[in-house]
Motif scaffolding. Structure first.
Motif, PDB file in Angstrom:
ATOM      1  N   ARG A  79      39.157  32.657  47.450  1.00 60.09           N
ATOM      2  CA  ARG A  79      37.842  33.242  47.164  1.00 60.09           C
ATOM      3  C   ARG A  79      36.728  32.274  47.551  1.00 60.09           C
ATOM      4  NH1 ARG A  79      37.405  36.956  41.846  1.00 60.09           N
ATOM      5  NH2 ARG A  79      38.498  38.750  42.694  1.00 60.09           N
ATOM      6  N   GLY A  80      36.970  30.997  47.307  1.00 63.01           N
ATOM      7  CA  GLY A  80      35.967  29.988  47.658  1.00 63.01           C
ATOM      8  C   GLY A  80      35.740  29.923  49.167  1.00 63.01           C
ATOM      9  N   LEU A  81      36.778  30.189  49.928  1.00 60.27           N
ATOM     10  CA  LEU A  81      36.668  30.083  51.392  1.00 60.27           C
ATOM     11  C   LEU A  81      36.036  31.315  52.035  1.00 60.27           C
ATOM     12  CD1 LEU A  81      40.208  28.592  52.162  1.00 60.27           C
ATOM     13  CD2 LEU A  81      38.036  27.451  52.621  1.00 60.27           C
ATOM     14  N   CYS A  82      36.159  32.477  51.374  1.00 55.51           N
ATOM     15  CA  CYS A  82      35.765  33.713  52.062  1.00 55.51           C
ATOM     16  C   CYS A  82      34.274  34.024  51.885  1.00 55.51           C
ATOM     17  CB  CYS A  82      36.611  34.893  51.558  1.00 55.51           C
ATOM     18  SG  CYS A  82      36.135  35.484  49.936  1.00 55.51           S
ATOM     19  N   ASP A  83      33.786  34.979  52.717  1.00 57.92           N
ATOM     20  CA  ASP A  83      32.412  35.476  52.583  1.00 57.92           C
ATOM     21  C   ASP A  83      32.389  36.711  51.692  1.00 57.92           C
ATOM     22  OD1 ASP A  83      31.475  33.555  54.412  1.00 57.92           O
ATOM     23  OD2 ASP A  83      31.924  34.865  56.118  1.00 57.92           O
ATOM     24  N   VAL A  84      33.481  37.476  51.715  1.00 59.65           N
ATOM     25  CA  VAL A  84      33.499  38.751  50.999  1.00 59.65           C
ATOM     26  C   VAL A  84      34.921  39.086  50.566  1.00 59.65           C
ATOM     27  CG1 VAL A  84      33.618  40.045  53.206  1.00 59.65           C
ATOM     28  CG2 VAL A  84      32.798  41.201  51.157  1.00 59.65           C
ATOM     29  N   VAL A  85      35.028  39.633  49.352  1.00 57.23           N
ATOM     30  CA  VAL A  85      36.321  40.090  48.824  1.00 57.23           C
ATOM     31  C   VAL A  85      36.297  41.625  48.881  1.00 57.23           C
ATOM     32  CG1 VAL A  85      37.834  40.183  46.796  1.00 57.23           C
ATOM     33  CG2 VAL A  85      36.441  38.134  47.208  1.00 57.23           C
ATOM     34  N   VAL A  86      37.164  42.208  49.691  1.00 60.62           N
ATOM     35  CA  VAL A  86      37.204  43.676  49.838  1.00 60.62           C
ATOM     36  C   VAL A  86      38.341  44.216  48.974  1.00 60.62           C
ATOM     37  CG1 VAL A  86      37.533  45.587  51.462  1.00 60.62           C
ATOM     38  CG2 VAL A  86      36.342  43.513  52.199  1.00 60.62           C
ATOM     39  N   VAL A  87      38.020  45.232  48.166  1.00 63.27           N
ATOM     40  CA  VAL A  87      39.015  45.713  47.220  1.00 63.27           C
ATOM     41  C   VAL A  87      38.914  47.228  47.058  1.00 63.27           C
ATOM     42  CG1 VAL A  87      37.581  45.354  45.144  1.00 63.27           C
ATOM     43  CG2 VAL A  87      40.032  45.108  44.972  1.00 63.27           C
ATOM     44  N   GLY A  88      40.060  47.875  46.873  1.00 61.56           N
ATOM     45  CA  GLY A  88      40.080  49.309  46.566  1.00 61.56           C
ATOM     46  C   GLY A  88      39.585  49.519  45.142  1.00 61.56           C
ATOM     47  N   ALA A  89      38.918  50.659  44.926  1.00 65.42           N
ATOM     48  CA  ALA A  89      38.310  50.895  43.614  1.00 65.42           C
ATOM     49  C   ALA A  89      39.349  50.936  42.495  1.00 65.42           C
ATOM     50  CB  ALA A  89      37.521  52.192  43.640  1.00 65.42           C
ATOM     51  N   SER A  90      40.562  51.386  42.805  1.00 68.37           N
ATOM     52  CA  SER A  90      41.575  51.463  41.759  1.00 68.37           C
ATOM     53  C   SER A  90      41.958  50.060  41.269  1.00 68.37           C
ATOM     54  CB  SER A  90      42.797  52.222  42.294  1.00 68.37           C
ATOM     55  OG  SER A  90      43.816  52.209  41.350  1.00 68.37           O
ATOM     56  N   THR A  91      42.084  49.127  42.209  1.00 71.35           N
ATOM     57  CA  THR A  91      42.365  47.738  41.806  1.00 71.35           C
ATOM     58  C   THR A  91      41.194  47.179  41.003  1.00 71.35           C
ATOM     59  OG1 THR A  91      43.855  47.328  43.628  1.00 71.35           O
ATOM     60  CG2 THR A  91      42.757  45.399  42.718  1.00 71.35           C
ATOM     61  N   ALA A  92      39.974  47.459  41.469  1.00 73.73           N
ATOM     62  CA  ALA A  92      38.795  46.964  40.738  1.00 73.73           C
ATOM     63  C   ALA A  92      38.813  47.489  39.300  1.00 73.73           C
ATOM     64  CB  ALA A  92      37.521  47.394  41.457  1.00 73.73           C
ATOM     65  N   VAL A 189      36.801  37.481  55.804  1.00 76.11           N
ATOM     66  CA  VAL A 189      37.102  38.603  54.917  1.00 76.11           C
ATOM     67  C   VAL A 189      38.398  38.320  54.169  1.00 76.11           C
ATOM     68  CG1 VAL A 189      37.564  41.095  54.830  1.00 76.11           C
ATOM     69  CG2 VAL A 189      36.002  40.162  56.573  1.00 76.11           C
ATOM     70  N   LEU A 190      38.349  38.571  52.866  1.00 79.55           N
ATOM     71  CA  LEU A 190      39.560  38.473  52.045  1.00 79.55           C
ATOM     72  C   LEU A 190      39.759  39.824  51.376  1.00 79.55           C
ATOM     73  CD1 LEU A 190      41.782  36.808  50.507  1.00 79.55           C
ATOM     74  CD2 LEU A 190      40.046  36.350  48.756  1.00 79.55           C
ATOM     75  N   THR A 191      40.888  40.480  51.636  1.00 78.87           N
ATOM     76  CA  THR A 191      41.132  41.685  50.847  1.00 78.87           C
ATOM     77  C   THR A 191      42.212  41.377  49.810  1.00 78.87           C
ATOM     78  OG1 THR A 191      41.784  44.008  50.771  1.00 78.87           O
ATOM     79  CG2 THR A 191      42.654  42.743  52.619  1.00 78.87           C
ATOM     80  N   GLU A 192      41.949  41.835  48.602  1.00 80.80           N
ATOM     81  CA  GLU A 192      42.905  41.636  47.508  1.00 80.80           C
ATOM     82  C   GLU A 192      43.616  42.959  47.180  1.00 80.80           C
ATOM     83  OE1 GLU A 192      40.661  37.770  45.537  1.00 80.80           O
ATOM     84  OE2 GLU A 192      40.493  39.662  44.481  1.00 80.80           O
ATOM     85  N   GLY A 193      43.651  43.846  48.183  1.00 79.13           N
ATOM     86  CA  GLY A 193      44.367  45.105  48.010  1.00 79.13           C
ATOM     87  C   GLY A 193      43.475  46.190  47.449  1.00 79.13           C
ATOM     88  N   GLY A 194      44.056  47.106  46.677  1.00 83.91           N
ATOM     89  CA  GLY A 194      45.469  47.169  46.347  1.00 83.91           C
ATOM     90  C   GLY A 194      46.318  47.758  47.443  1.00 83.91           C
ATOM     91  N   PRO A 195      47.520  48.144  47.071  1.00 84.74           N
ATOM     92  CA  PRO A 195      48.496  48.622  48.041  1.00 84.74           C
ATOM     93  C   PRO A 195      48.002  49.761  48.938  1.00 84.74           C
ATOM     94  CG  PRO A 195      49.559  48.155  45.948  1.00 84.74           C
ATOM     95  CD  PRO A 195      48.093  47.976  45.719  1.00 84.74           C
ATOM     96  N   HIS A 196      47.182  50.697  48.421  1.00 85.24           N
ATOM     97  CA  HIS A 196      46.710  51.789  49.277  1.00 85.24           C
ATOM     98  C   HIS A 196      45.722  51.271  50.321  1.00 85.24           C
ATOM     99  CE1 HIS A 196      48.520  54.471  46.268  1.00 85.24           C
ATOM    100  NE2 HIS A 196      48.660  55.275  47.306  1.00 85.24           N
ATOM    101  N   LEU A 197      44.779  50.456  49.893  1.00 84.67           N
ATOM    102  CA  LEU A 197      43.796  49.944  50.841  1.00 84.67           C
ATOM    103  C   LEU A 197      44.474  49.025  51.863  1.00 84.67           C
ATOM    104  CD1 LEU A 197      40.784  49.969  51.569  1.00 84.67           C
ATOM    105  CD2 LEU A 197      40.558  47.858  50.272  1.00 84.67           C
ATOM    106  N   LEU A 198      45.391  48.189  51.404  1.00 81.27           N
ATOM    107  CA  LEU A 198      46.074  47.264  52.321  1.00 81.27           C
ATOM    108  C   LEU A 198      46.840  48.057  53.389  1.00 81.27           C
ATOM    109  CD1 LEU A 198      46.840  44.420  53.170  1.00 81.27           C
ATOM    110  CD2 LEU A 198      48.745  44.499  51.552  1.00 81.27           C
ATOM    111  N   ALA A 199      47.486  49.145  52.972  1.00 87.24           N
ATOM    112  CA  ALA A 199      48.240  49.969  53.932  1.00 87.24           C
ATOM    113  C   ALA A 199      47.313  50.491  55.032  1.00 87.24           C
ATOM    114  CB  ALA A 199      48.910  51.133  53.211  1.00 87.24           C
ATOM    115  N   GLU A 200      46.056  50.780  54.673  1.00 85.69           N
ATOM    116  CA  GLU A 200      45.118  51.301  55.674  1.00 85.69           C
ATOM    117  C   GLU A 200      44.774  50.215  56.710  1.00 85.69           C
ATOM    118  OE1 GLU A 200      42.013  53.973  54.036  1.00 85.69           O
ATOM    119  OE2 GLU A 200      43.076  53.755  52.140  1.00 85.69           O
ATOM    120  N   PHE A 201      44.599  48.984  56.256  1.00 82.79           N
ATOM    121  CA  PHE A 201      44.333  47.887  57.196  1.00 82.79           C
ATOM    122  C   PHE A 201      45.547  47.637  58.095  1.00 82.79           C
ATOM    123  CE2 PHE A 201      40.667  46.903  54.556  1.00 82.79           C
ATOM    124  CZ  PHE A 201      39.750  46.471  55.510  1.00 82.79           C
ATOM    125  N   VAL A 202      46.744  47.698  57.515  1.00 84.32           N
ATOM    126  CA  VAL A 202      47.960  47.470  58.309  1.00 84.32           C
ATOM    127  C   VAL A 202      48.098  48.580  59.348  1.00 84.32           C
ATOM    128  CG1 VAL A 202      50.499  47.355  58.227  1.00 84.32           C
ATOM    129  CG2 VAL A 202      49.142  46.183  56.473  1.00 84.32           C
TER     130      VAL A 202
END
Ligand SMILES: NC(=O)c1ccc[n+]([C@@H]2O[C@H](COP(=O)([O-])OP(=O)(O)OC[C@H]3O[C@@H](n4cnc5c(N)ncnc54)[C@H](OP(=O)(O)O)[C@@H]3O)[C@@H](O)[C@H]2O)c1
Length: 265
Positions: A79-92, A189-202
């Motif tokens: 988190r310290g290294l990134c500019d932005v943490v991208v997260v799916g609303a369900s994980t949030a 960019v750092l994404t912390e998921g969750g699994p649905h959002l990560l699947a979209e990036f993959v």
């Protein structure tokens, strides 16, 4: 796992490198996880935790059942290294995301940048914690990505406090997210998921790097994986199983956890 001294004080677990230099114990996490220098486009790193048998969510319904002191340390550095943490609303919602709090140890990592990374939430429903919208510092306002037919009343409330990006389609695609982050100069960019959002990036072929903690737990068959798609009925080929080669950049160990870092080949 941490080391307890005869004095009763507990020392944080030490990180030792298994790959590429087996046996090193003076691991500098900020260096080990540094983003590529001079980025001209967003670099997308995901940070996820899995049990040894591939589970992503513990009995509490959260990933924190799998976390540990060394895992939180790595998460803090990322988190310290990134500019932005991208997260799916369900994980949030499940993990209770709030604006990131500044840490003194980040002063060197964040030199010339806001004291904290921004949080970017992707949501159709716009069911987002009030504090996440209203309590972020002015130079690290929360960004919210949503679709054209999201609830109108909620949209105006979000826009009052956060940086709202409305995509005129039925779904926010990873490309939309990266274009908007790029416009804002947010390349790390750092994404912390969750699994649905990560699947979209993959699926979009836009994940550059996966930092995966393998946590020493078995969660059994009831736990979802770190990537999840909408339920399908057909065999793997019918719903587009992919094969993107990755290569290990490092493997660290601390407190029985393995900290792997894979880069897209
Ligand atoms: N093991 C790990 O490392 C890890 C990491 C993160 C999370 N988790 C766990 O995973 C679970 C949550 O993950 P999840 O996969 O269910 O959800 P998620 O990916 O965090 O979020 C899914 C939500 O994000 C929004 N969304 C995603 N794609 C969208 C798109 N293309 N367009 C518009 N909105 C979109 C929607 O929000 P709305 O519902 O608001 O419309 C959707 O319901 C929790 O149990 C959490 O603890 C585990």
């Amino acid at each position: 796992m941490s080391n307890t001294h005869a004095s009763g004080t507990t020392e944080p677990a030490r990180f030792r490198e298994l790959l590429p230099s087996p046996g090193r114990t003076d691991v500098d996490l900020a260096q080990a996880y540094a983003y590529p220098a001079d980025l001209a486009r967003p670099w997308v790193r995901a940070n996820m935790v899995t049990s040894v048998d591939g589970g992503a969510v513990g009995p509490s319904g959260r990933s924190r059942d799998l976390s540990s002191e060394p895992d939180r340390r790595v998460m803090g550095v990322l988190r310290g290294l990134c500019d932005v943490v991208v997260v799916g609303a369900s994980t949030a919602r499940h993990e209770g995301y709030k604006p990131v709090r500044p840490r003194e140890v980040w002063s060197r990592l964040r030199e010339g940048r806001p004291a904290t990374p921004r949080i970017a939430v992707v949501s159709r429903s716009l069911d987002i914690d009030e504090e996440l919208l209203t309590q972020a510092p002015e130079d690290a306002r929360t960004i919210v990505f949503t679709v054209g037919d999201s609830p109108r009343a909620r949209r105006s409330r979000v826009a009052e406090h956060a940086d709202l990006v409305v995509v005129d389609e039925g779904s926010v695609r990873p490309e939309h997210i990266l274009d908007a982050l790029s416009e804002r100069g947010l390349f790390r960019v750092l994404t912390e998921g969750g699994p649905h959002l990560l699947a979209e990036f993959v699926a979009a072929g836009l994940l550059d790097e996966l930092c995966l903690t393998v946590s020493p737990h078995l969660l059994g068959a009831g736990s979802p994986r770190i990537v999840a798609e909408a339920p399908t009925t057909g065999p793997a080929e019918a719903h587009g199983s992919e094969n993107t080669p990755v290569r290990p950049a490092h493997v660290l160990e601390a407190g029985g956890n393995l900290f792997t870092r894979y880069l897209r080949d």
